[in-house]
Design a protein around this motif. Structure first.
Motif, PDB file in Angstrom:
ATOM      1  N   UNK A  59       1.113 104.733  93.013  1.00 12.02           N
ATOM      2  CA  UNK A  59       1.805 103.631  93.699  1.00 12.02           C
ATOM      3  C   UNK A  59       1.687 103.792  95.210  1.00 12.02           C
ATOM      4  N   UNK A  60       1.995 104.983  95.678  1.00 10.61           N
ATOM      5  CA  UNK A  60       1.938 105.268  97.121  1.00 10.61           C
ATOM      6  C   UNK A  60       0.524 105.079  97.646  1.00 10.61           C
ATOM      7  N   UNK A  61      -0.432 105.618  96.871  1.00 10.40           N
ATOM      8  CA  UNK A  61      -1.833 105.561  97.288  1.00 10.40           C
ATOM      9  C   UNK A  61      -2.320 104.118  97.352  1.00 10.40           C
ATOM     10  N   UNK A  62      -1.804 103.278  96.454  1.00  9.92           N
ATOM     11  CA  UNK A  62      -2.266 101.878  96.421  1.00  9.92           C
ATOM     12  C   UNK A  62      -1.837 101.142  97.698  1.00  9.92           C
ATOM     13  N   UNK A  63      -0.575 101.305  98.086  1.00 11.15           N
ATOM     14  CA  UNK A  63      -0.117 100.690  99.342  1.00 11.15           C
ATOM     15  C   UNK A  63      -0.912 101.234 100.533  1.00 11.15           C
ATOM     16  N   UNK A  64      -1.202 102.538 100.484  1.00 12.80           N
ATOM     17  CA  UNK A  64      -1.949 103.153 101.583  1.00 12.80           C
ATOM     18  C   UNK A  64      -3.370 102.600 101.660  1.00 12.80           C
ATOM     19  N   UNK A  65      -3.945 102.345 100.490  1.00 14.15           N
ATOM     20  CA  UNK A  65      -5.315 101.799 100.465  1.00 14.15           C
ATOM     21  C   UNK A  65      -5.344 100.387 101.062  1.00 14.15           C
ATOM     22  N   UNK A  66      -4.279  99.610 100.769  1.00 15.52           N
ATOM     23  CA  UNK A  66      -4.200  98.253 101.330  1.00 15.52           C
ATOM     24  C   UNK A  66      -4.096  98.346 102.855  1.00 15.52           C
ATOM     25  N   UNK A  67      -3.239  99.245 103.321  1.00 14.87           N
ATOM     26  CA  UNK A  67      -3.075  99.421 104.774  1.00 14.87           C
ATOM     27  C   UNK A  67      -4.389  99.857 105.419  1.00 14.87           C
ATOM     28  N   UNK A  68      -5.072 100.800 104.763  1.00 12.54           N
ATOM     29  CA  UNK A  68      -6.321 101.325 105.321  1.00 12.54           C
ATOM     30  C   UNK A  68      -7.389 100.229 105.414  1.00 12.54           C
ATOM     31  N   UNK A  69      -7.294  99.244 104.528  1.00 14.95           N
ATOM     32  CA  UNK A  69      -8.271  98.141 104.563  1.00 14.95           C
ATOM     33  C   UNK A  69      -7.904  97.116 105.638  1.00 14.95           C
ATOM     34  N   UNK A  70      -6.765  97.333 106.297  1.00 17.44           N
ATOM     35  CA  UNK A  70      -6.350  96.416 107.358  1.00 17.44           C
ATOM     36  C   UNK A  70      -5.320  95.397 106.890  1.00 17.44           C
ATOM     37  N   UNK A  71      -4.813  95.567 105.669  1.00 13.78           N
ATOM     38  CA  UNK A  71      -3.815  94.626 105.136  1.00 13.78           C
ATOM     39  C   UNK A  71      -4.492  93.435 104.474  1.00 13.78           C
ATOM     40  N   UNK A  72      -3.713  92.714 103.680  1.00 14.74           N
ATOM     41  CA  UNK A  72      -4.267  91.573 102.939  1.00 14.74           C
ATOM     42  C   UNK A  72      -4.276  90.322 103.822  1.00 14.74           C
ATOM     43  N   UNK A  73      -5.443  89.692 103.914  1.00 14.10           N
ATOM     44  CA  UNK A  73      -5.553  88.461 104.717  1.00 14.10           C
ATOM     45  C   UNK A  73      -4.985  87.274 103.958  1.00 14.10           C
ATOM     46  N   UNK A  74      -5.327  87.196 102.675  1.00 15.25           N
ATOM     47  CA  UNK A  74      -4.920  86.035 101.879  1.00 15.25           C
ATOM     48  C   UNK A  74      -4.556  86.501 100.473  1.00 15.25           C
ATOM     49  N   UNK A  75      -3.325  86.224 100.089  1.00 17.75           N
ATOM     50  CA  UNK A  75      -2.817  86.690  98.797  1.00 17.75           C
ATOM     51  C   UNK A  75      -2.625  85.517  97.843  1.00 17.75           C
ATOM     52  N   UNK A  76      -3.191  85.620  96.655  1.00 16.45           N
ATOM     53  CA  UNK A  76      -2.975  84.613  95.614  1.00 16.45           C
ATOM     54  C   UNK A  76      -1.841  85.059  94.702  1.00 16.45           C
ATOM     55  N   UNK A  77      -0.982  84.121  94.347  1.00 18.51           N
ATOM     56  CA  UNK A  77       0.111  84.429  93.414  1.00 18.51           C
ATOM     57  C   UNK A  77       0.221  83.364  92.350  1.00 18.51           C
ATOM     58  N   UNK A 101      -9.942  90.598 103.231  1.00 18.73           N
ATOM     59  CA  UNK A 101      -9.243  91.392 102.220  1.00 18.73           C
ATOM     60  C   UNK A 101      -8.383  90.408 101.430  1.00 18.73           C
ATOM     61  N   UNK A 102      -8.731  90.241 100.157  1.00 18.15           N
ATOM     62  CA  UNK A 102      -8.030  89.257  99.325  1.00 18.15           C
ATOM     63  C   UNK A 102      -7.077  89.944  98.354  1.00 18.15           C
ATOM     64  N   UNK A 103      -5.916  89.350  98.182  1.00 17.56           N
ATOM     65  CA  UNK A 103      -4.984  89.804  97.155  1.00 17.56           C
ATOM     66  C   UNK A 103      -5.138  88.870  95.966  1.00 17.56           C
ATOM     67  N   UNK A 104      -5.381  89.419  94.784  1.00 14.85           N
ATOM     68  CA  UNK A 104      -5.687  88.553  93.631  1.00 14.85           C
ATOM     69  C   UNK A 104      -4.691  88.716  92.491  1.00 14.85           C
ATOM     70  N   UNK A 105      -4.640  87.677  91.668  1.00  9.90           N
ATOM     71  CA  UNK A 105      -3.670  87.622  90.569  1.00  9.90           C
ATOM     72  C   UNK A 105      -4.393  87.364  89.252  1.00  9.90           C
ATOM     73  N   UNK A 106      -3.710  87.662  88.171  1.00 12.72           N
ATOM     74  CA  UNK A 106      -4.256  87.386  86.837  1.00 12.72           C
ATOM     75  C   UNK A 106      -3.407  86.303  86.169  1.00 12.72           C
ATOM     76  N   UNK A 107      -3.688  86.042  84.906  1.00  6.56           N
ATOM     77  CA  UNK A 107      -2.928  85.027  84.174  1.00  6.56           C
ATOM     78  C   UNK A 107      -3.730  83.751  84.018  1.00  6.56           C
ATOM     79  N   UNK A 108      -3.140  82.778  83.348  1.00  8.14           N
ATOM     80  CA  UNK A 108      -3.839  81.520  83.101  1.00  8.14           C
ATOM     81  C   UNK A 108      -3.993  80.679  84.365  1.00  8.14           C
TER      82      UNK A 108
END
Ligand code: GLP
Length: 237
Positions: free
Chosen positions: A113-131, A31-38
């Protein structure tokens, strides 16, 4: 906190892509957390190239993006949805149902907003987050002053952030005023975090982070409390 100094943007992109490559090879249903931008464009390009070279598959990968503008259509060229499809998703074999971005067009934004956090939890949490990091130290769209315990929420963008992001819009006045962003606490829940920053403009923020002072006036400083963060940075001139 692990600090990796690089000499070029391409080197930053390669080092970051390698961390993501290893993560996906180790756990194909990451489960990846992804970012936008240059900042992440080069890393995404590298990951698409590695995918095309057969070094990894996104077949079982799930992604959660940090943020999205409020009131902008997903189909808009400036939406983060479009950005992610153009820069990464269209080039790899990720399944559409495994792609998650906050829905800035939702009628009930508080529920989204609430649903988004819940979806992350349901997926087992983020393994690796890019910032990435904003020049004022923002992460995601969490501007200075954001409480460290914030979860996904609606924010008003500062003038400085709207100006920084105006390059993605035909007219600076078109930059939305609000965004939906994972909160600082939602980000801190990730098991591992990689922050990338390149260029002179970003170095003041990196120096501030290095100083070790933790304050809500500088959102990225909360990362100093996370047990597994790598900062890949460079470009003093
Ligand atoms: C936007 C995004 C952030 C990103 C920041 C820096 O505000 N919401 O997630 O980190 O821009 O972007 P760039 O990498 O283009 O400097």
């Amino acid at each position: 906190m692990k600090w990796i100094e690089v000499n070029t943007y391409d080197e930053m992109s390669e080092v970051a892509a390698n961390i993501f490559l290893k993560q996906i090879q180790k756990k194909p249903n990451s489960v990846l957390g992804l970012a936008t931008g240059g900042s992440p464009v080069g890393m995404y390009k590298e990951l698409v190239a590695r995918y095309q070279a057969g070094q990894l598959t996104f077949k079982d990968v799930q992604t959660f993006n940090l943020d999205e503008y409020v009131g902008l259509k997903r189909s808009s060229p400036a939406s983060y949805w479009t950005f992610m499809h153009n820069n990464l998703f269209n080039g790899v074999n990720i399944k559409q149902e495994n792609i998650h971005l906050p829905n800035g067009e939702a009628e009930d934004l508080a529920a989204e907003c609430k649903a988004y956090d819940a979806r992350i939890d349901a997926a087992g949490g983020i393994d690796l987050q890019l910032l990435g990091i904003g020049v004022n130290g923002h992460i995601g769209f969490n501007e200075p002053g954001t409480p460290f315990d914030s979860m996904t929420n609606i924010v008003e963008l500062t003038e400085s952030t709207r100006t920084e992001n105006a390059i993605y819009f035909d007219d600076a006045a078109d930059v939305p005023i609000h965004a939906i962003t994972m909160g600082i606490q939602s980000i801190m829940k990730a098991k591992e975090i990689v922050l990338i920053a390149f260029g002179e403009k970003k170095m003041e923020a990196i120096q501030k982070l290095k100083s070790g002072h933790i304050t809500e006036d500088f959102p990225a400083s909360q990362l100093l409390k996370h047990p597994n963060v790598t900062i890949i940075y460079g470009g003093t001139n």
